[in-house]
Design an enzyme around this catalytic site. Structure first.
Site, short mmCIF file in Angstrom:
data_model
loop_
_atom_site.label_atom_id
_atom_site.label_comp_id
_atom_site.label_asym_id
_atom_site.label_seq_id
_atom_site.Cartn_x
_atom_site.Cartn_y
_atom_site.Cartn_z
N ASP A 1 2.71 4.64 -5.72
CA ASP A 1 2.26 6.32 -5.03
C ASP A 1 3.29 7.62 -5.09
OD1 ASP A 1 0.63 8.48 -4.33
OD2 ASP A 1 0.39 8.13 -1.88
N SER B 1 -12.29 4.80 4.89
CA SER B 1 -13.24 4.34 6.36
C SER B 1 -14.23 5.36 6.86
CB SER B 1 -11.57 4.60 7.42
OG SER B 1 -11.62 3.31 7.34
N GLY C 1 -9.11 6.02 1.36
CA GLY C 1 -9.05 7.10 2.45
C GLY C 1 -10.98 6.90 2.67
N ASP D 1 -8.08 1.06 6.45
CA ASP D 1 -7.65 0.97 7.76
C ASP D 1 -8.04 1.19 9.44
OD1 ASP D 1 -4.95 0.68 9.24
OD2 ASP D 1 -4.12 2.52 7.61
N ASP E 1 0.74 -1.25 0.43
CA ASP E 1 -0.21 -0.21 0.07
C ASP E 1 0.12 0.91 -0.34
OD1 ASP E 1 -2.35 1.41 -0.42
OD2 ASP E 1 -2.21 0.96 2.80
N HIS E 2 0.53 1.88 -0.95
CA HIS E 2 1.08 3.57 -1.29
C HIS E 2 3.02 3.51 -1.38
CE1 HIS E 2 -2.36 5.99 -1.30
NE2 HIS E 2 -2.29 5.00 -0.54
N HIS F 1 -7.27 10.05 4.34
CA HIS F 1 -6.86 9.27 5.18
C HIS F 1 -7.20 9.85 6.23
CE1 HIS F 1 -4.36 7.70 1.49
NE2 HIS F 1 -4.98 6.67 1.62
C1 PGH Z 1 -6.12 4.12 2.97
C2 PGH Z 1 -7.08 3.88 4.32
N1 PGH Z 1 -4.76 3.23 2.64
O1 PGH Z 1 -4.16 3.13 1.78
O2 PGH Z 1 -7.28 4.30 2.45
O3 PGH Z 1 -7.87 4.66 4.64
O4 PGH Z 1 -7.87 6.03 6.38
O5 PGH Z 1 -9.78 5.70 5.52
O6 PGH Z 1 -9.24 4.25 6.06
P1 PGH Z 1 -8.70 5.03 5.78
ZN ZN Z 2 -4.41 4.67 1.01
CA CA Z 3 -1.14 9.60 -2.20
#
Ligand code: PGH
Ligand code: ZN
Ligand code: CA
Length: 307
Positions: A104, A213, A211, A255, A82-83, A180
């Site tokens: 990213d 959640s 992002g 996350d 991730d990222h 996020h």
């Molecule tokens: C996310 C998680 N991870 O790469 O994009 O986003 O903070 O909304 O869970 P949240």
């Molecule tokens: Zn993310």
């Molecule tokens: Ca980014």
């Protein structure tokens, strides 16, 4: 079954009109909660490991655990970076058996983002690994006042089309109003659903929502009841997630909601049983609440029953 690629999971999601969750892990309890939920819900799932998670737990520990979890499970599981921001971390992930990586470079100008992403695609595709890239910067739609600013931050559909053609990336993370963490919106939560639709029409590849959640009210309330200080926390409501999936989102990153669930359960256990010092008695309930939240997401995203 062995780990599968993310491309395989997302192709089925795209043709089936549902989204698959990518859930972040840093330790064993979160992983087990997520995989148990996937098996019980008959859902494919993506396990997301960030560069920070690699630093915290060690890439060998995390990749070994995910491999074991996948072997024992009878649903498709992909292991995804991730990222990814650094070339060495991307190579490290691939060497450790990740079946997907995100590059990213969204903070770079368009041409640089294209060049960096292309280099990762060349490497990853040579060894059958999926690549996700990102275009646009995450920010709340209602929080951006000026129209020009908004256009500069959110993903431009025409640019997305060009980006996908130039890079041959497998999945694209788009900026449509989410951000996020636990404090996503100052004003009302709002996603630019029409923008998702336009990007989908022009690119025809699986789109990713970061992002995402929800900062689930019951979970927030439970955490706060046991002393957490989270004033002003706000996430994306379920109905907007469902609309985003209908408009073409195929992968949804979660996350924060798992962190909050784990926190709430651990706080409750510690508060209610101050005499306990067996870690299994507070980490176990954390794992259980993570599992419940993941199951709820799988039903919301439409991936439940698809494995
Ligand atoms: C996310 C998680 N991870 O790469 O994009 O986003 O903070 O909304 O869970 P949240
Ligand atoms: Zn993310
Ligand atoms: Ca980014």
């Amino acid at each position: 079954m062995p780990l599968v690629t993310m491309a395989e999971i997302l192709e089925s999601a795209k043709s089936g009109g549902y989204a698959v969750g990518a859930f972040n892990i840093n330790n064993m309890e979160f992983l087990q909660g997520i995989v148990e939920a996937a098996v019980e819900e008959r859902s494919p799932v993506i396990i997301a490991v960030s560069e920070g998670a690699m630093k915290y737990a060690g890439v060998e520990y995390l990749s070994a655990m995910v491999r074991v979890a996948a072997e024992k499970a009878d649903v498709p599981i992909a292991l995804h970076l991730d990222h990814g921001k650094h070339w060495d971390k991307i190579v490290l992930a691939i060497r450790n058996g990740f079946t997907s990586v995100m590059i990213d470079a969204s903070d770079k100008p368009f041409d640089q983002n294209v060049a960096i992403t292309k280099k990762v695609v060349e490497l990853a595709h040579a060894v059958g690994v999926t690549v996700e890239a990102e275009l646009g910067r995450l920010a709340g739609v209602e929080d951006i006042v000026k129209v020009e600013e908004r256009e500069a931050i959110l993903t431009d559909p025409q640019e997305a089309k060009k980006f996908v053609e130039l890079t041959e990336v497998d999945a694209l993370a788009v900026a449509v109003g989410t951000s996020h963490g636990a404090y996503k919106f100052k004003g009302e939560p709002k996603l630019d659903i029409e923008r998702i639709r336009k990007i989908r029409e022009l690119t025809d590849i699986p789109l990713v929502l970061h992002g995402a959640s929800g900062v689930i009210p019951e979970i927030l309330e439970l955490a706060e009841k046991y002393g957490a200080k989270l004033a002003g926390a706000k996430g994306v409501p379920d109905d907007q997630i469902a609309e985003a999936v209908k408009a073409g989102i195929c992968k949804i990153n979660i996350d924060t909601d798992l962190r909050l669930a784990f926190l709430a359960a651990v706080r409750r256990e510690l508060a209610e049983k101050p005499e306990n010092f067996d870690p299994r008695k507070y980490l176990g309930p954390g794992r259980e609440l993570v599992k419940e939240v993941v199951k709820r997401k799988m039903r919301l995203f439409g991936s439940a029953g698809k494995a």
